[in-house]
Enzyme design. Structure first.
Site, mmCIF file in Angstrom:
data_model
loop_
_atom_site.group_PDB
_atom_site.id
_atom_site.type_symbol
_atom_site.label_atom_id
_atom_site.label_comp_id
_atom_site.label_asym_id
_atom_site.label_seq_id
_atom_site.Cartn_x
_atom_site.Cartn_y
_atom_site.Cartn_z
ATOM 1 N N HIS A 133 0.749 -1.434 0.049
ATOM 2 C CA HIS A 133 0.040 -0.354 -0.471
ATOM 3 C C HIS A 133 0.870 1.811 -0.565
ATOM 4 C CE1 HIS A 133 -2.448 2.649 1.683
ATOM 5 N NE2 HIS A 133 -3.918 2.202 1.372
ATOM 6 N N ASP A 210 3.200 -5.020 8.543
ATOM 7 C CA ASP A 210 1.904 -4.115 7.801
ATOM 8 C C ASP A 210 0.600 -4.387 7.863
ATOM 9 O OD1 ASP A 210 -0.545 -2.451 6.928
ATOM 10 O OD2 ASP A 210 0.044 -1.873 5.013
ATOM 11 N N GLN A 213 -4.274 -4.919 7.125
ATOM 12 C CA GLN A 213 -5.569 -6.401 6.491
ATOM 13 C C GLN A 213 -4.838 -7.460 7.091
ATOM 14 O OE1 GLN A 213 -7.760 -5.269 4.716
ATOM 15 N NE2 GLN A 213 -6.943 -3.161 3.890
ATOM 16 N N LYS A 236 -10.107 -0.814 10.273
ATOM 17 C CA LYS A 236 -10.533 -1.441 9.667
ATOM 18 C C LYS A 236 -10.265 -3.284 10.049
ATOM 19 C CE LYS A 236 -7.038 -0.375 6.055
ATOM 20 N NZ LYS A 236 -7.991 0.698 4.731
ATOM 21 N N CYS A 374 -4.699 2.838 -3.158
ATOM 22 C CA CYS A 374 -3.600 3.505 -2.632
ATOM 23 C C CYS A 374 -2.472 2.227 -3.852
ATOM 24 C CB CYS A 374 -3.398 3.438 -1.573
ATOM 25 S SG CYS A 374 -4.828 4.387 -1.141
#
Lengths: 416, 145
Positions: A133, A210, A213, A236, A374
């Site tokens: 991202h 990261d 998600q 999220k 993104c």
């Protein structure tokens, strides 16, 4: 780690009961019941989160770590209680390893500026991947531009999987950090993060994951992962916007200088010098997002009660159903067909731009994301300017998928 | 919200078979229009003889609205003077923003007014026009509002 198991894994996942917890789902869009398939952009939140934030504001709000009065103590207890629960959920060794940030983006920027930047020179290298991202690309570009460091990119294959065999070749004694997403937001690919951490550590290189998600779709145990940093966003994972978390190993966080200065993060201030607070407050300058932290704590409680393993199993069934149903549409092309995949379906329809798909399915009450997500380098790899993306959460059901398929047929009719 | 108002037949036709979809090289002026929201990217080419626009073309990729708008723009601008083209830019901007009730004067171009009910799509319709203006101004990149 101790979790209260309130669920029985043998029972089928009761999606209708879960849907009733999400009031936003119960509405009409353009005269049709809402089908929300954009949870990878931002998930919805259950009543439990809304209530926790409402209760906090109605009963307990004051500034944290400031006053001796009762409300300040309650607010501090609520805020630090949320930190404790998050630490426990992701199995951090200590709550002081949980830094509240505005979100994943701010967490990554914190590591780029406080951990990486002081040690970067013009021969230094930062390793990221083609799947990232923009929030895990641009912060590194900024510090690279300031220091002369360079960025090396692990490529992906046609399925949208990392070329993991090439990973070790990117590492050397100039590598400062590896920053990689756990699950791709654009394609849903679940990356082999255990292997990445193991290989990077063999070369003495720390790893930032990261996890934006990953948190809504999979169990996260930062000690088992052995990652050095793990970043995620509240919104999220069914919590509020404006709050996120940076997990960092205590010994690394201890060595890092503060990134932002202000109140809350100091022990003492004179015009000559200031001494900084200990972890985690060293990295939390200013009055934090207290209600949002409380809401995030409630979101984590909600997931614990549902059981993330049952959520993941249900979502895999739903993903299989969605993939099977969507594959029946002429002209569909799936972008990202990784063998290990979370419940995200990115696709194009021949001859119809994703932006047009988005507008037409919205007129049928179906919310999907269209665009580059993104992740422009991912789009470039697949040679498409944009995709349509349906991202599924545990509150989606088979009817949602059927409605999407019907809306896509309608799209094709409009374009005749 | 009426989908048929957005995807009128003339829009779908220009999307299916965009007119003047080519490059002009060399040309007097060209500029790029890019909408980072959806990835629409196009380049508008303008060939001038004195004050007259003798040829105009575009290439790139985008949604049906941006492709149709580009295509209809090239048809409408070709043969006009620079001043007339700028005046038409103002008319289209007024149409898309809903500032003016000028559909009657705009003929076929009035079909672009369907986007007014779809605020997220207005940029798609005006992208080519901003690229045209940038080209006429001698800029490389369109500035959209």
């Amino acid at each position: 780690m101790t979790q209260v198991a309130t669920t029985d894994r043998a029972l089928p996942f009761d999606v209708e009961a879960v849907r009733a917890d999400f009031p936003v789902l119960d509405q009409q869009i353009h005269g049709k019941p809402l089908v929300y398939l954009d949870s990878a952009a931002s998930a919805q939140r259950p009543v439990a989160v809304l209530d926790a934030m409402d209760r906090y504001y109605r009963n307990n709000h004051a500034n944290v770590h400031r006053g001796v009065h009762t409300l300040s103590q309650r607010a501090t207890d609520d805020y630090e209680g949320a930190r404790q629960r998050i630490a426990q959920y992701i199995n951090a060794r200590s709550a002081c390893e949980i830094i509240f940030t505005r979100g994943t983006t701010e967490a990554i920027n914190l590591v780029a500026n406080s951990y990486a930047r002081p040690q970067l020179g013009n021969t230094s290298e930062i390793v990221i991947t083609q799947l990232e991202h923009h929030s895990n690309i641009v912060p590194w570009q900024l510090v690279a531009a300031q220091t002369g460091a360079s960025i090396r990119v692990l490529p992906i294959n046609d399925r949208g999987e990392l070329e993991i065999d090439q990973f070790e070749g990117l590492l050397n004694d100039r590598t400062c950090i590896v920053a990689v997403n756990h699950i791709s937001n654009a394609l849903g690919t679940i990356n082999p993060v255990n292997d990445i951490v193991r290989i990077a550590h063999q070369h003495g290189v720390p790893v930032l994951l990261d996890g934006a998600q990953a948190m809504p779709h999979t169990a996260v145990d930062v000690q088992a992962l052995d990652c050095d940093f793990f970043a995620f966003s509240g919104h999220k994972v069914f919590g509020p916007t404006g709050i996120g978390v940076l997990y960092g190993k205590e010994n690394l966080l201890e060595q890092m200088p503060p990134w932002q200065g202000g109140g809350e993060m100091i022990l003492s201030v004179t015009f000559e010098n200031s001494t900084y607070a200990g972890l985690p407050h060293k990295f939390e300058a200013g009055t934090p997002a207290i209600a949002e932290a409380v809401g995030l704590g409630a979101a984590i409680d909600y997931i614990v009660a549902l059981d993330i393993e049952r959520i993941a199993a249900y979502e895999q069934q739903l993903l299989d159903y969605a993939t099977e149903r969507l594959a029946t549409i002429d002209g569909i092309r799936f972008i990202g067909t990784a063998r290990e995949k979370a419940s995200v379906v990115s696709f194009t329809l021949e001859g119809i731009h994703p932006h047009d798909i988005g507008t037409i399915v919205d007129s049928e009450g179906v919310a999907i994301r269209t665009g580059h997500h993104c992740a422009m380098p991912v789009m470039d790899f697949f040679g498409v300017p944009a995709t349509a993306r349906a991202s599924l959460a545990f509150y989606n059901n088979r009817d949602d998928i059927d409605r999407l398929v019907d809306a896509l047929h309608k799209t094709k009719q409009v374009f005749g | 919200m009426d989908l048929q108002d957005l995807y009128r037949e003339v829009i779908l036709d220009h999307n299916r078979s965009p007119r003047n979809f080519r490059r002009i090289e060399p040309c007097s002026h060209s500029a790029e229009g890019f909408n980072p929201l959806c990835g629409d990217k196009l380049r508008v080419y303008v060939e001038k003889d004195g004050d007259a626009i003798t040829d105009v073309a575009f290439e790139g990729s985008g949604c049906a609205i941006s492709v149709a708008s580009s295509s209809m723009m090239t048809e409408a601008i070709k043969g006009k003077t620079v001043q007339q083209a700028r005046a038409l830019f103002d008319e289209i901007r007024a149409l898309l923003s809903g500032e003016a009730d000028n559909e009657a004067e705009l003929g076929k171009l009035a079909a672009l007014g369907g986007v007014r009910q779809f605020p997220s799509r207005i940029k798609c319709a005006n992208l080519a026009w901003h690229a045209l203006r940038a080209a006429l101004d001698g800029d490389q990149q369109a500035k959209t509002e």
